[in-house]
Write a protein that holds these residues in place. Structure first.
Motif, PDB file in Angstrom:
ATOM      1  N   VAL A   1       0.857  -1.187   0.000  1.00  0.00           N
ATOM      2  CA  VAL A   1       0.000   0.000   0.000  1.00  0.00           C
ATOM      3  C   VAL A   1       0.892   1.236   0.000  1.00  0.00           C
ATOM      4  O   VAL A   1       2.056   1.194   0.387  1.00  0.00           O
ATOM      5  CB  VAL A   1      -0.928   0.024   1.240  1.00  0.00           C
ATOM      6  N   LYS A   2       0.336   2.338  -0.430  1.00  0.00           N
ATOM      7  CA  LYS A   2       1.058   3.608  -0.401  1.00  0.00           C
ATOM      8  C   LYS A   2       0.736   4.335   0.907  1.00  0.00           C
ATOM      9  O   LYS A   2      -0.419   4.416   1.307  1.00  0.00           O
ATOM     10  CB  LYS A   2       0.663   4.474  -1.592  1.00  0.00           C
ATOM     11  N   THR A   3       1.762   4.870   1.549  1.00  0.00           N
ATOM     12  CA  THR A   3       1.563   5.568   2.811  1.00  0.00           C
ATOM     13  C   THR A   3       2.696   6.544   3.059  1.00  0.00           C
ATOM     14  O   THR A   3       3.838   6.315   2.637  1.00  0.00           O
ATOM     15  CB  THR A   3       1.467   4.573   3.988  1.00  0.00           C
ATOM     16  N   SER A   4       2.386   7.618   3.741  1.00  0.00           N
ATOM     17  CA  SER A   4       3.408   8.604   4.091  1.00  0.00           C
ATOM     18  C   SER A   4       4.371   8.048   5.133  1.00  0.00           C
ATOM     19  O   SER A   4       5.425   8.641   5.395  1.00  0.00           O
ATOM     20  CB  SER A   4       2.754   9.885   4.636  1.00  0.00           C
ATOM     21  N   ALA A   5       4.015   6.916   5.762  1.00  0.00           N
ATOM     22  CA  ALA A   5       4.908   6.311   6.750  1.00  0.00           C
ATOM     23  C   ALA A   5       6.193   5.795   6.113  1.00  0.00           C
ATOM     24  O   ALA A   5       7.179   5.562   6.798  1.00  0.00           O
ATOM     25  CB  ALA A   5       4.194   5.161   7.474  1.00  0.00           C
ATOM     26  N   CYS A   6       6.170   5.612   4.792  1.00  0.00           N
ATOM     27  CA  CYS A   6       7.377   5.182   4.082  1.00  0.00           C
ATOM     28  C   CYS A   6       8.181   6.432   3.713  1.00  0.00           C
ATOM     29  O   CYS A   6       7.986   7.016   2.637  1.00  0.00           O
ATOM     30  CB  CYS A   6       7.013   4.393   2.832  1.00  0.00           C
TER      31      CYS A   6
ATOM     32  N   THR B   1      11.660   6.722   3.829  1.00  0.00           N
ATOM     33  CA  THR B   1      13.026   6.470   3.388  1.00  0.00           C
ATOM     34  C   THR B   1      13.002   5.623   2.127  1.00  0.00           C
ATOM     35  O   THR B   1      12.198   4.692   2.036  1.00  0.00           O
ATOM     36  CB  THR B   1      13.811   5.728   4.493  1.00  0.00           C
ATOM     37  N   PRO B   2      13.866   5.913   1.148  1.00  0.00           N
ATOM     38  CA  PRO B   2      13.906   5.081  -0.061  1.00  0.00           C
ATOM     39  C   PRO B   2      14.118   3.613   0.292  1.00  0.00           C
ATOM     40  O   PRO B   2      14.920   3.272   1.165  1.00  0.00           O
ATOM     41  CB  PRO B   2      15.119   5.644  -0.816  1.00  0.00           C
ATOM     42  N   GLY B   3      13.381   2.741  -0.386  1.00  0.00           N
ATOM     43  CA  GLY B   3      13.493   1.316  -0.126  1.00  0.00           C
ATOM     44  C   GLY B   3      12.463   0.785   0.832  1.00  0.00           C
ATOM     45  O   GLY B   3      12.315  -0.426   0.984  1.00  0.00           O
ATOM     46  N   GLU B   4      11.719   1.683   1.515  1.00  0.00           N
ATOM     47  CA  GLU B   4      10.684   1.229   2.435  1.00  0.00           C
ATOM     48  C   GLU B   4       9.413   0.894   1.666  1.00  0.00           C
ATOM     49  O   GLU B   4       9.119   1.493   0.630  1.00  0.00           O
ATOM     50  CB  GLU B   4      10.376   2.301   3.482  1.00  0.00           C
ATOM     51  N   LEU B   5       8.695  -0.051   2.191  1.00  0.00           N
ATOM     52  CA  LEU B   5       7.427  -0.442   1.574  1.00  0.00           C
ATOM     53  C   LEU B   5       6.450  -0.821   2.673  1.00  0.00           C
ATOM     54  O   LEU B   5       6.844  -1.401   3.692  1.00  0.00           O
ATOM     55  CB  LEU B   5       7.620  -1.626   0.628  1.00  0.00           C
ATOM     56  N   ALA B   6       5.181  -0.474   2.485  1.00  0.00           N
ATOM     57  CA  ALA B   6       4.140  -0.812   3.454  1.00  0.00           C
ATOM     58  C   ALA B   6       3.265  -1.922   2.900  1.00  0.00           C
ATOM     59  O   ALA B   6       2.924  -1.934   1.711  1.00  0.00           O
ATOM     60  CB  ALA B   6       3.301   0.416   3.779  1.00  0.00           C
ATOM     61  N   PHE B   7       2.890  -2.854   3.769  1.00  0.00           N
ATOM     62  CA  PHE B   7       1.980  -3.933   3.422  1.00  0.00           C
ATOM     63  C   PHE B   7       0.748  -3.848   4.318  1.00  0.00           C
ATOM     64  O   PHE B   7       0.843  -3.479   5.488  1.00  0.00           O
ATOM     65  CB  PHE B   7       2.650  -5.299   3.627  1.00  0.00           C
ATOM     66  N   SER B   8      -0.362  -4.207   3.776  1.00  0.00           N
ATOM     67  CA  SER B   8      -1.578  -4.275   4.592  1.00  0.00           C
ATOM     68  C   SER B   8      -1.637  -5.618   5.300  1.00  0.00           C
ATOM     69  O   SER B   8      -1.009  -6.599   4.887  1.00  0.00           O
ATOM     70  CB  SER B   8      -2.821  -4.087   3.717  1.00  0.00           C
ATOM     71  N   LEU B   9      -2.390  -5.650   6.410  1.00  0.00           N
ATOM     72  CA  LEU B   9      -2.695  -6.911   7.075  1.00  0.00           C
ATOM     73  C   LEU B   9      -4.072  -6.779   7.707  1.00  0.00           C
ATOM     74  O   LEU B   9      -4.582  -5.671   7.914  1.00  0.00           O
ATOM     75  CB  LEU B   9      -1.619  -7.296   8.105  1.00  0.00           C
ATOM     76  N   THR B  10      -4.655  -7.901   8.030  1.00  0.00           N
ATOM     77  CA  THR B  10      -5.976  -7.926   8.644  1.00  0.00           C
ATOM     78  C   THR B  10      -5.920  -8.721   9.934  1.00  0.00           C
ATOM     79  O   THR B  10      -5.529  -9.890   9.939  1.00  0.00           O
ATOM     80  CB  THR B  10      -7.013  -8.568   7.703  1.00  0.00           C
ATOM     81  N   HIS B  11      -6.255  -8.040  11.046  1.00  0.00           N
ATOM     82  CA  HIS B  11      -6.297  -8.695  12.349  1.00  0.00           C
ATOM     83  C   HIS B  11      -7.757  -9.008  12.661  1.00  0.00           C
ATOM     84  O   HIS B  11      -8.588  -8.106  12.785  1.00  0.00           O
ATOM     85  CB  HIS B  11      -5.710  -7.779  13.422  1.00  0.00           C
ATOM     86  N   HIS B  12      -8.096 -10.296  12.766  1.00  0.00           N
ATOM     87  CA  HIS B  12      -9.466 -10.702  13.033  1.00  0.00           C
ATOM     88  C   HIS B  12      -9.784 -10.528  14.517  1.00  0.00           C
ATOM     89  O   HIS B  12      -9.041 -10.994  15.379  1.00  0.00           O
ATOM     90  CB  HIS B  12      -9.681 -12.160  12.598  1.00  0.00           C
ATOM     91  N   LEU B  13     -10.881  -9.853  14.787  1.00  0.00           N
ATOM     92  CA  LEU B  13     -11.242  -9.549  16.170  1.00  0.00           C
ATOM     93  C   LEU B  13     -11.666 -10.820  16.900  1.00  0.00           C
ATOM     94  O   LEU B  13     -12.389 -11.648  16.375  1.00  0.00           O
ATOM     95  CB  LEU B  13     -12.369  -8.530  16.185  1.00  0.00           C
TER      96      LEU B  13
END
Length: 877
Positions: free
Chosen positions: A104-109, A111-123
């Motif tokens: 996913v795209k996010t401002s949390a990345c 630094t070059p080379g960083e990448l964000a992934f989504s995940l799903t935590h089941h309640l």
């Protein structure tokens, strides 16, 4: 009182758990989205120097794709902060593994080379509110885990897990890695389901004290400095073991567990020179790829053509000299031709020529280049004046040694007698005052290297170094500047210590042979001060003494602990740079031994100084009072009145010290409401006990250690640690190139004593003043090595984090500390403006001097590069 406090803490803990359990009931039946930010690193072979250079050139950071790290390669299991598993020693309930999903795209990345992934935590009611998670890396390579964030957790909103850690493949660990949410807990307040995890993580970080440490490990342990020798090379490469004895006490270093040498079982074997950057430190303490590339530039530059050949006999041949100051200036104009050698030839085959030129700072014709040091940028000759010589004691790279003279003869542990001519020379320049009157009025000052050097001077002068122990007397003028009065040069008696010493006193002169002798006397003072600065002010009193604090903090204070969160940013990269220093700089025959005058006695001299190190005196106010440079005054700013009003290091330093102390007080007072809470904090007490008894174990019985029984002691201790690791180190480190990048201004060694009258060398003092000085101080090849060394040590890397900043905004979930930290940052901005205003005030003549070089070494922020300003959070270079 203690029982009441404990009962209150338990009740608070139970109420908090009930609240979290109630909120957890809202979680049943849904799911929470989250994201994981990480960076993958290519496996780099640091055993091959040439391949390392190529790797840096290509970039150490891969572009990570979802295919490489998606699916089931990485799994996360969240841990309940509210519900315990009764079948698993009451540890928090574990959720089912969840896997990284799509990028996913996010401002949390950021630094070059960083990448964000989504995940799903089941309640799941069994899990409730997560307080930690386990992560399992089934990928073939390590990655840097920056953050994990859960969105819209009922009753909480976001939950942040600030990780900033390397996660290696699962087979490297006995247990999966654990990370905690950014909530802060004292040990007694930790939710019960997280207690066991908290304890186990600290046990993992301590290790078992055995075996050779591996790259992926995160074990913090102690060792003596027994890795500086190379006995297999012969007696010239043997040095004493530092630490563990009354003769050679020293702070502890991080343990690597390398096997002993065959020649001496007490000496730890060393890595080959080309593997120096792979020396073990706990994995998260290692440099970033950006910092690695910076150090590689220095390593290539040094090994390629500055470091002298391995055989020591080649050092005895007469090196090429600088003939005059103009020839030195060519270094900054690209006028020194780089001579190719076998090393250069070998690496050029695998490294693109344009990359090599960038690393070695050469142009297409192979001419060596260095940036112009600030001390000669505006005026090429003002550095040589008496005014600048004195000013740098207040606003130079080592402004922490000058003292107000409080008695005469000068107080000495070794010899209470002084050359009687000193009194004569002093009183001739006191405008009618007697010496005793000037002392009483606090008009006299001294830069005294006698006690530090004299025990080693006879040995030092058997090496290629030839120098004196020096005392410099100065007086305070009406305009607030200092005037040198006399310099005493002292030698051991050639017939033996029982015959005393030989002492000569020199006074200021401009012309003729007297002017040359005065210039030489000032050069010997600068040589003394350069060695003292590097080995004691800089290495010992910042780098070496902080390392045990880093080790103890990681072994005894959980990442959940408020003091760990407070101090952790101030430890970044320190173990890494210290490990690199042991490999390249301070070891037998290393770059520091080659470029500073004590040579093979360098670390012994540092060790002797550690005997007199006193922790509470590292506080800036205490240091200034001890040196007589300030007196207590309740009506003055910061409760101190400076004896020299225009003392830039002290003026700016007290502002920074006060800002740090206020921030630490605000922060600690939020978590500790009274002294009893400090006393009952089990982790804090274990930390302080281990720090004293092990980390600084050779001084464990000193009565001056704080007892850590009160909130004030905790605040003062943490303030000193932060001051030393940030502002003090900045003040004595980042001016090294601006002042010392021009060797005549700050020579690091001298090769001959003042010639005897009647010799050709003495005649040269009269006929060629510049050449006589250059023949005395550091020779050309070692000057170039020294310039190269201080350049890299004075340079800010692009990933630097400065005082008042954090690398992650969500470092804690507690609002009051976040607000206090914001206030701290604003205070530092005000200090920056104050420094700018003072540097523009022409009445403050010590702030810029004749060299027109404003004092900015305690200006908090900085740009990337060689700026002569900026206070990094930590000793990061």
């Amino acid at each position: 009182m203690a029982d009441a406090t404990t009962t209150k803490s338990v009740a608070s803990n139970e109420n908090g758990n009930k609240k979290m359990r109630c909120e957890a009931e809202e979680l049943e039946g849904g799911r929470i989205r989250g994201q994981v930010v990480l960076r993958k690193k290519k496996a780099t072979d640091f055993t091959s120097f040439a391949s390392t250079i190529v790797e840096v050139g290509r970039g150490l950071v891969d572009k990570v794709t979802g295919h490489e790290l998606g699916g089931k390669d990485v799994s996360v299991q969240f841990i309940s902060a509210v519900n315990a598993d009764h079948g698993n020693e009451l540890q928090g309930k574990l959720g089912n593994p969840v896997h990284l999903e799509d990028p996913v795209k996010t401002s949390a990345c950021s630094t070059p080379g960083e990448l964000a992934f989504s995940l799903t935590h089941h309640l799941d009611r069994e899990i409730g509110v997560p307080g930690a998670f386990l992560i399992r890396n089934n990928h073939h390579s390590e990655f840097f885990l920056k953050t994990v964030t859960l969105e819209d957790v009922p009753g909480h909103g976001q939950i942040h897990f600030v990780c900033n850690s390397w996660v290696y493949p699962a087979h490297c660990y006995a247990k999966d890695r654990i990370f905690f949410a950014n909530k802060t807990y004292l040990p007694s307040e930790t939710p019960a389901p997280l207690n066991k995890y908290r304890e186990e993580e600290l046990e993992n970080l301590r290790g078992d004290g055995t075996g050779e440490r591996k790259e992926w490990e995160r074990v913090y342990d102690y060792a003596y400095y027994n890795d500086l020798s190379e006995p297999q090379k012969g007696p010239n490469y043997v040095r004493p073991i530092l630490g563990g004895s009354t003769d050679h006490p020293y702070p502890r270093r991080g343990r690597t567990g390398r096997p002993p040498t065959k020649e001496d079982p007490d000496v730890e074997s060393r890595l080959p020179i080309l593997q120096s950057l792979s020396i073990y430190v706990p994995r998260d303490e290692r440099f970033s790829h950006i910092k690695f590339s910076d150090l590689l530039a220095f390593a290539v530059k040094s090994v390629a053509h500055f470091l002298i050949p391995a055989a020591e006999g080649q050092f005895d041949r007469t090196p090429r000299e600088f003939d005059n100051f103009q020839e030195i200036l060519k270094v900054y104009e690209g006028g020194i031709k780089l001579q190719k050698n076998q090393f250069i030839e070998s690496i050029m085959e695998s490294v693109p020529s344009e990359m090599l030129r960038e690393l070695l700072r050469t142009d297409s014709d192979g001419f060596l280049k260095f940036p112009t040091p600030q001390v000669i940028k505006e005026d090429k000759s003002a550095w040589s004046t008496d005014e600048e010589f004195a000013r740098e004691m207040l606003a130079g790279v080592d402004p922490v040694l000058i003292c107000c003279l409080q008695e005469f003869p000068c107080k000495s542990k070794l010899n209470p007698e002084n050359n009687p001519d000193m009194r004569v020379y002093i009183e001739e320049n006191l405008s009618g005052r007697t010496l005793d009157e000037a002392i009483k009025e606090k008009k006299l000052f001294i830069l005294d290297h006698y006690d530090t050097l004299m025990p080693f001077l006879r040995g030092i002068n058997t090496t290629s170094t030839k120098t004196y122990a020096t005392r410099t007397l100065l007086c305070l003028k009406e305009d607030g500047t200092l005037k040198p009065l006399a310099i005493e040069l002292i030698l051991p008696h050639p017939d033996g210590d029982e015959f005393g010493e030989i002492s000569e006193v020199y006074k200021p002169a401009k012309d003729g042979i007297e002017g040359t002798l005065w210039d030489l006397a000032k050069a010997y003072v600068s040589v003394n001060d350069s060695g003292y600065h590097q080995l004691i002010s800089h290495w010992l009193k910042t780098h070496a003494i902080i390392e045990p604090f880093i080790i103890a903090t990681n072994r005894q204070l959980s990442v959940l602990h408020p003091i760990h969160k407070l101090l952790h940013p101030h430890f970044r990269d320190t173990m890494s740079i210290n490990g690199f220093a042991r490999q390249i700089l301070i070891s037998a025959g290393g770059a520091l031994e080659m470029t500073v005058f004590p040579a093979k006695f360098s670390l012994e001299m540092s060790c002797a100084a550690y005997k007199d190190w006193v922790f509470p005196e590292q506080a800036l106010p205490a240091d200034l009072i001890k040196r007589g440079m300030a007196v207590e005054d309740a009506n003055s700013r910061h409760g101190l009145r400076l004896v020299i009003e225009d003392y830039p290091f002290a003026v700016d330093g007290l502002e920074i010290w006060s800002a740090i102390e206020t921030w630490v007080r605000d922060y600690c007072s939020f978590y500790y409401k009274n002294d009893e809470m400090v006393q009952e904090d089990t982790e804090l007490q274990s930390w302080w006990k281990e720090l004293r008894e092990v980390g600084h174990g050779d001084l464990k019985d000193k009565p001056w250690w704080p007892k850590m029984q009160s909130l004030d002691e905790l605040i003062q201790t943490c303030t000193i640690i932060i001051w030393v690791a940030s502002a003090l180190h900045a003040a004595i480190n980042f001016g090294q190139y601006p002042f010392g990048g021009y060797p005549p201004n700050r020579p690091a060694m001298s090769r001959r004593l003042i010639p005897e009258e009647g010799t050709p060398e003495y005649e040269e003092l009269q006929t060629n003043r510049e050449r006589a000085l250059l023949k005395t101080i550091t020779p050309q090849i070692l000057s170039l090595l020294g310039i190269s060394l201080v350049e890299i040590l004075s340079t800010h890397s692009p990933d630097e984090v400065y005082l008042g900043q954090r690398d992650t905004a969500e470092w804690t979930s507690d609002e009051a500390p976040l607000q206090a930290f914001e206030k701290f940052g604003k205070r530092l901005e005000e200090i920056e403006q104050r420094i700018t205003d003072m540097n523009s005030d022409e009445r403050l003549r010590n702030r810029a001097g004749l060299v027109r070089m404003p004092y900015t070494l305690l200006y908090p922020s900085s740009e990337v590069g060689l700026t002569g300003k900026g206070i990094p959070n930590s000793i990061s270079i």
